[in-house]
Enzyme design. Structure first.
Site, short mmCIF file in Angstrom:
data_model
loop_
_atom_site.label_atom_id
_atom_site.label_comp_id
_atom_site.label_asym_id
_atom_site.label_seq_id
_atom_site.Cartn_x
_atom_site.Cartn_y
_atom_site.Cartn_z
N PRO A 40 0.78 -1.24 0.00
CA PRO A 40 0.00 0.00 0.00
C PRO A 40 0.81 1.29 0.00
CG PRO A 40 0.02 -0.95 2.19
CD PRO A 40 0.78 -1.90 1.31
N ASP A 63 3.48 0.54 -12.14
CA ASP A 63 2.37 1.48 -12.22
C ASP A 63 2.71 2.78 -11.50
OD1 ASP A 63 0.82 -0.33 -13.54
OD2 ASP A 63 -0.14 -1.11 -11.74
N LYS A 85 -1.18 4.42 -14.95
CA LYS A 85 -2.45 4.93 -15.45
C LYS A 85 -2.93 6.03 -14.53
CE LYS A 85 -3.92 0.38 -17.08
NZ LYS A 85 -3.38 -0.64 -16.16
N GLY A 116 0.80 -1.68 -7.43
CA GLY A 116 0.43 -1.22 -6.09
C GLY A 116 -0.53 -2.21 -5.45
N GLY A 117 -0.43 -2.37 -4.13
CA GLY A 117 -1.34 -3.26 -3.41
C GLY A 117 -1.11 -4.71 -3.73
N ASP A 118 -2.20 -5.42 -4.03
CA ASP A 118 -2.15 -6.84 -4.39
C ASP A 118 -2.51 -6.97 -5.87
OD1 ASP A 118 -2.35 -9.83 -3.21
OD2 ASP A 118 -3.89 -9.54 -4.74
N THR A 146 -2.99 -5.54 0.36
CA THR A 146 -3.93 -4.71 -0.38
C THR A 146 -4.29 -3.47 0.44
OG1 THR A 146 -5.98 -4.76 -1.68
CG2 THR A 146 -6.01 -5.93 0.43
N MET A 198 -10.64 3.58 -4.86
CA MET A 198 -10.84 4.56 -5.93
C MET A 198 -12.23 5.18 -5.85
SD MET A 198 -9.00 2.26 -8.93
CE MET A 198 -9.42 0.65 -8.23
N GLY A 227 -2.84 6.08 2.61
CA GLY A 227 -2.65 5.21 3.76
C GLY A 227 -1.29 4.54 3.80
#
Lengths: 284, 284
Positions: A40, A63, A85, A116-118, A146, A198, A227
């Site tokens: 995260p 990303d 993106k 990013g994240g999972d 995530t 999002m 976060g």
């Protein structure tokens, strides 16, 4: 949650790992493409496996939501390719990304697709894995923390709780836009925690639809912006105040919305530290 | 997914971290109790932060679902206290665990409360954090890879997919028992992925209720047993075959059930490697 010294420690750690390169990946993990979750935002929330794949990579395709601190773990000679993106302004299409991954892997390079994240939670990792496998490549997926888990931990919000939430549902705010109506009745059912990724731009409509489908207006809600990074903000509110909170505080992506009784646990102690982390170092 | 050499490498990595102890934890993370997610089983799926907290701990209070390989990262002098819960046979009550954490923390020890998966996803981390904070202690929560993410990555199942699943819901099989009826209609809605933790014993009823509430009997389903460990098994089936699959294969906890279109991506290549990991080294 992070001490100022941690990035330095992590770099030392990175150097220690580099010292024993190249590590044997072993037959089960020898796929030329690793689709890796970057977590995260806080670089310490990378898994050990992710760190190792990152350090071994020849090419890293990443990303926008991958921090500079995370990318710093790449070895000096590794090629980094940005395919991020931004909303409405895709640097590369999904087809171009797929072709890029395939091209580098076929050229014999160790490719890490860093997300990013999972990678399998709103990350399109499934589509990329499918494409690569369809072309005969072996793919390894390395999970990441995530945003829901990272932001919940950082904000003190248990996603489940015996007294309050027996289920947790992850959705995107894109999915709550008028042209793609979700099952609002399902999302509005009580006794669960809803985490919306999002969801900043659609916060007003989300709150309005959930209330219209029976979720109590006073249901606790929290917003976790950036976060797990040094710029994290946690805003505690109620469902009927969500849109106003987001607007008044000027919340910007990346952020998650947490809706449900457990959001009352949010530590609303906004941590507005100096921007020690560059603007791109943001959580999904 | 793991090379045989990895545990050794990790121990070296652990030694490298030990060399620079005691690390400054910094003001924001100076809480005496860290509630830490141990991830789904594979020790490489620990986060860097979890590894560091584990290495710094004086006392580690851990559950059954934390592997011996993970516990091996503790420093030699650290006290390890098992408070695991086997179904129906609690080694310690939640009240006893709370008192234990409080006692050690008040005695000035660095306490790590280590939980399988993520502490805030069916881990009661929220209750323990609440109790400690109510008694004036600072608490840090370190997220972990939850079983859904770990098992999905290891089994090749994307939890979300633009074409198939716009939401993912995590629930427990306990919550699907007759005495605690969930919102079956909500869980049975299409277009989402359902991940059921601790759902082996109630698999037949879960499938029956979901079908009764409208989920198609031919909906893909997968079972991931001991996900991310060397003993992992992945079984691909359909919703109406779930109970038979679980029974015929003799699936035992820990396992997750994945129900939804994305389960069709499951790599049903069961990996029945030698039990290199002890029986306790299991994923949540």
């Amino acid at each position: 949650m992070r001490a100022p010294s941690d990035p330095i420690d992590l770099h030392r750690h990175g150097a220690a790992l580099r010292a024993r390169r190249p590590a044997p990946l072993g037959p089960a993990s020898a796929g030329p493409v690793a689709i890796v979750g970057a977590g995260p935002g806080d670089p310490e929330l990378l898994t050990v496996k992710a760190l190792r794949r990152l350090e071994a990579a020849d090419v890293i395709v990443h990303d926008r939501l991958v921090s500079g601190e995370v990318l710093a773990f790449a070895r000096p000679g590794a090629e980094r390719i940005y395919v991020g993106k931004a909303a409405g302004a895709h640097a590369k299409t999904q087809e171009q990304i797929n072709a890029l991954l395939l091209g580098h892997a076929r050229a014999g390079r160790r490719v890490v697709r860093l997300k990013g994240g999972d990678p399998f939670v709103f990350g399109r990792g499934g589509e990329e894995a499918e494409h690569l496998r369809a072309h005969g490549l072996e793919v390894e997926v390395v999970p990441g923390i995530t945003a829901a888990a990272g932001c919940a931990a950082a904000a003190g919000i248990p996603l489940t709780h015996r007294d309050h939430a027996h289920a947790v549902t992850l959705v995107t705010g894109h999915g709550t836009a008028p042209e793609a109506e979700p099952d609002w009745a399902g999302l509005a059912r009580p006794g669960q925690t809803l985490v919306i990724y999002m969801g900043v731009a659609t916060a007003a409509r989300t709150a309005e639809r959930l209330i219209a489908h029976g979720l109590a207006p006073e249901t606790p809600a929290a917003v976790v912006e950036k976060g797990t990074t040094e710029e994290q903000r946690v805003l505690a509110t109620r469902l009927d105040g969500l849109a106003a909170t987001v607007a008044e505080a000027g919340v910007r992506a990346p952020a998650v919305l947490v809706i449900g009784a457990v959001a009352a646990y949010a530590e609303a102690a906004d941590r507005l530290a100096e921007p020690a982390v560059p603007a791109c170092a943001a959580a999904l």
